[in-house]
Design an enzyme around this catalytic site. Structure first.
Site, PDB file in Angstrom:
ATOM      1  N   GLU B  47      -2.923  -2.588   1.507  1.00  0.00           N
ATOM      2  CA  GLU B  47      -3.746  -3.414   0.616  1.00  0.00           C
ATOM      3  C   GLU B  47      -3.379  -4.887   0.610  1.00  0.00           C
ATOM      4  O   GLU B  47      -4.202  -5.716   0.212  1.00  0.00           O
ATOM      5  CB  GLU B  47      -3.665  -2.884  -0.822  1.00  0.00           C
ATOM      6  CG  GLU B  47      -2.307  -3.107  -1.456  1.00  0.00           C
ATOM      7  CD  GLU B  47      -2.080  -2.308  -2.728  1.00  0.00           C
ATOM      8  OE1 GLU B  47      -2.830  -1.359  -2.993  1.00  0.00           O
ATOM      9  OE2 GLU B  47      -1.131  -2.662  -3.445  1.00  0.00           O
ATOM     10  N   ASN B  48      -2.176  -5.243   1.041  1.00  0.00           N
ATOM     11  CA  ASN B  48      -1.774  -6.652   1.045  1.00  0.00           C
ATOM     12  C   ASN B  48      -2.367  -7.419   2.224  1.00  0.00           C
ATOM     13  O   ASN B  48      -2.120  -8.612   2.372  1.00  0.00           O
ATOM     14  CB  ASN B  48      -0.246  -6.801   1.013  1.00  0.00           C
ATOM     15  CG  ASN B  48       0.426  -6.107   2.176  1.00  0.00           C
ATOM     16  OD1 ASN B  48       0.163  -4.927   2.437  1.00  0.00           O
ATOM     17  ND2 ASN B  48       1.290  -6.797   2.891  1.00  0.00           N
TER      18      ASN B  48
END
Lengths: 232, 218
Positions: B47-48
């Site tokens: 997700e980063n």
């Protein structure tokens, strides 16, 4: 710095105009891609009462965590604040106001804020405490909550390279929230590892076009690793 | 015998399909990456802002600018791409991820999930979890069936603040694989050597036991 040349020579110049009670957006995910030296300059200036918007709040003694030590942050808007004992202490004692925001919503709030979108609907958080007090609307049979976008007086950003015009490229996962924060600051300051001659960064490869950037400064970075993990 | 963490990861890996884009949460879900079948290629979304998370680096290839959602140093595999957080959550919220695996404190018969907050004890934030459950069609929750004190975590109604409402259909515990349908847990598979009686005893929410419950094999 003049006209389209965004370069400033000192960190003092980089954050000129930062005063008490301002809202500051900061790029970074954990300790990755954090604007280390701009944060240190905020600490040096001693400005207080800040609202800081960032995915995390650093760790004790590094990153945004250093701004907690002298109580410079009044309110934090973040998605995860677990790695910081001082943060937890100030949160529980009521010294620090915290608005926990889902990571995707936070990213979209910054993106929308910089893009002139005042609010947007998202399904994220519907049915959870995040939805409390927020308008709900149904689209195609599914419920969504209304979230307002975010802009800041300042955005502090860590890039990899920039040119004189403020065009920025980011390195690997140090990108994260930085491009979004860069669009949503009234004054956007980008610190980079290298300032290159115009033309070195190819137009089609630029991540953040210089229109969003007000000041560019070159610095050196510790780049601390939060969880050093290697193959077994 | 209750499944080990490794066995839980192995069982989840059986849900993978060639060409899947997968988001693996922190904890047991990350272990699923170790059990991707050799004849299958999947892309792990972090997700980063990384699509194509690879193995952990060696001492010589470690890079402070290459981390995963759990803040560990990683590498980018062949075919990877990197992008900003808004793009990342466009993938997640926009339903582009084929399989999402994450942990939980509680799940209930309506498909509600609580995984981020224990009031007064754990208030660290939700990170990307709420977006993940809101945006995904295919979610598998991995969790222990009951707490150390034997309290069921598969409930009639979640008691903790929710991460998402009505979004969970598949749960893998250390005792069983269950599905959620029409206000009930449905037992589909038992862990090897675990009795249906033990599962019934440790499931506080309404549980249906069909005739064709299978036993997992490893």
């Amino acid at each position: 710095m003049a006209g389209l040349d965004k370069r400033v020579a000192t960190y003092e110049q980089a954050l000129e105009g930062l005063t008490d009670n301002m809202t500051v957006l900061a790029g970074g995910f954990g300790l990755c891609g954090i604007p280390e030296n701009l944060i240190a300059e905020i600490k040096r200036r001693g400005v207080k009462g800040l609202t800081v918007v960032s995915n995390n709040c650093g760790v004790d003694g590094f990153g945004l965590g250093v701004l907690l030590e002298d109580r410079q942050i009044r309110k934090m808007i973040a998605s995860y604040v677990g790695e910081n004992a001082e943060f937890e202490r100030q949160l529980l004692s009521g010294e620090l106001d915290v608005e926990l925001t889902p990571q995707g919503t936070l990213a979209e709030k910054m993106r929308a804020g910089g893009a002139g979108i005042p609010a947007f609907y998202t399904a994220t958080g519907y049915g959870t405490p995040v939805a409390d007090g927020k308008e709900v609307r149904e689209f195609k049979g599914r419920k969504y909550i209304l979230e307002e976008s975010i802009t800041g007086d300042f955005a502090i950003v860590k890039g990899w390279k920039a040119d004189h015009y403020g065009n920025v490229v980011y390195r690997n996962t140090a990108q994260n929230f930085n491009p979004l924060a860069a669009t949503a600051g009234k004054i956007t300051v980008v610190e980079v590892e290298e300032i290159v001659e115009p033309g070195v960064l190819l137009p089609s490869e630029i991540h953040t076009p210089g229109i969003f950037v007000d000041r560019v400064i070159v610095g050196t970075f510790e780049k601390r690793i939060e969880k050093r993990t290697v193959k077994a | 015998m209750a499944l080990t963490r490794e066995q839980m990861a192995q069982r989840v890996a059986r849900e993978l399909k060639d060409g899947f884009y997968v988001n693996l949460g922190i904890g047991i879900p990350t272990l699923v990456a170790n059990y991707v079948p050799a004849d299958m290629d999947v892309m792990l979304q972090s997700e980063n802002g990384l699509l194509g998370m690879g193995e952990f680096p060696t001492e010589s290839t470690i890079d402070a600018d290459m981390i995963n959602a759990g803040k560990q140093t990683v590498t980018a595999r062949r075919g990877a791409s990197i992008f900003d957080s808004a793009q990342s959550f466009a993938m997640i919220r926009g339903g582009h991820v084929d399989l999402t695996v994450l942990g939980a404190f509680e799940v209930d018969v309506e498909g509600n999930i609580a995984s981020w907050m224990i009031p007064g004890k754990l208030v660290k934030g939700m990170g990307g979890a709420m977006d993940l459950v809101a945006g995904a069609e295919n979610i598998i929750v991995t969790m222990t069936h009951a707490s150390k004190d034997g309290e069921s975590k598969l409930l009639p109604r979640c008691s903790l603040p929710l991460t998402g409402a009505g979004c969970i259909r598949k749960v893998l515990t250390d005792l069983a694989y269950l599905e959620i349908e029409d206000g009930a847990f449905i037992l589909r598979e038992t862990a090897p050597g675990v009795s249906v009686e033990e599962i019934i005893e440790k499931t506080a929410g309404k549980l249906i036991v069909p005739d064709d419950v299978k036993e997992m094999t490893f």
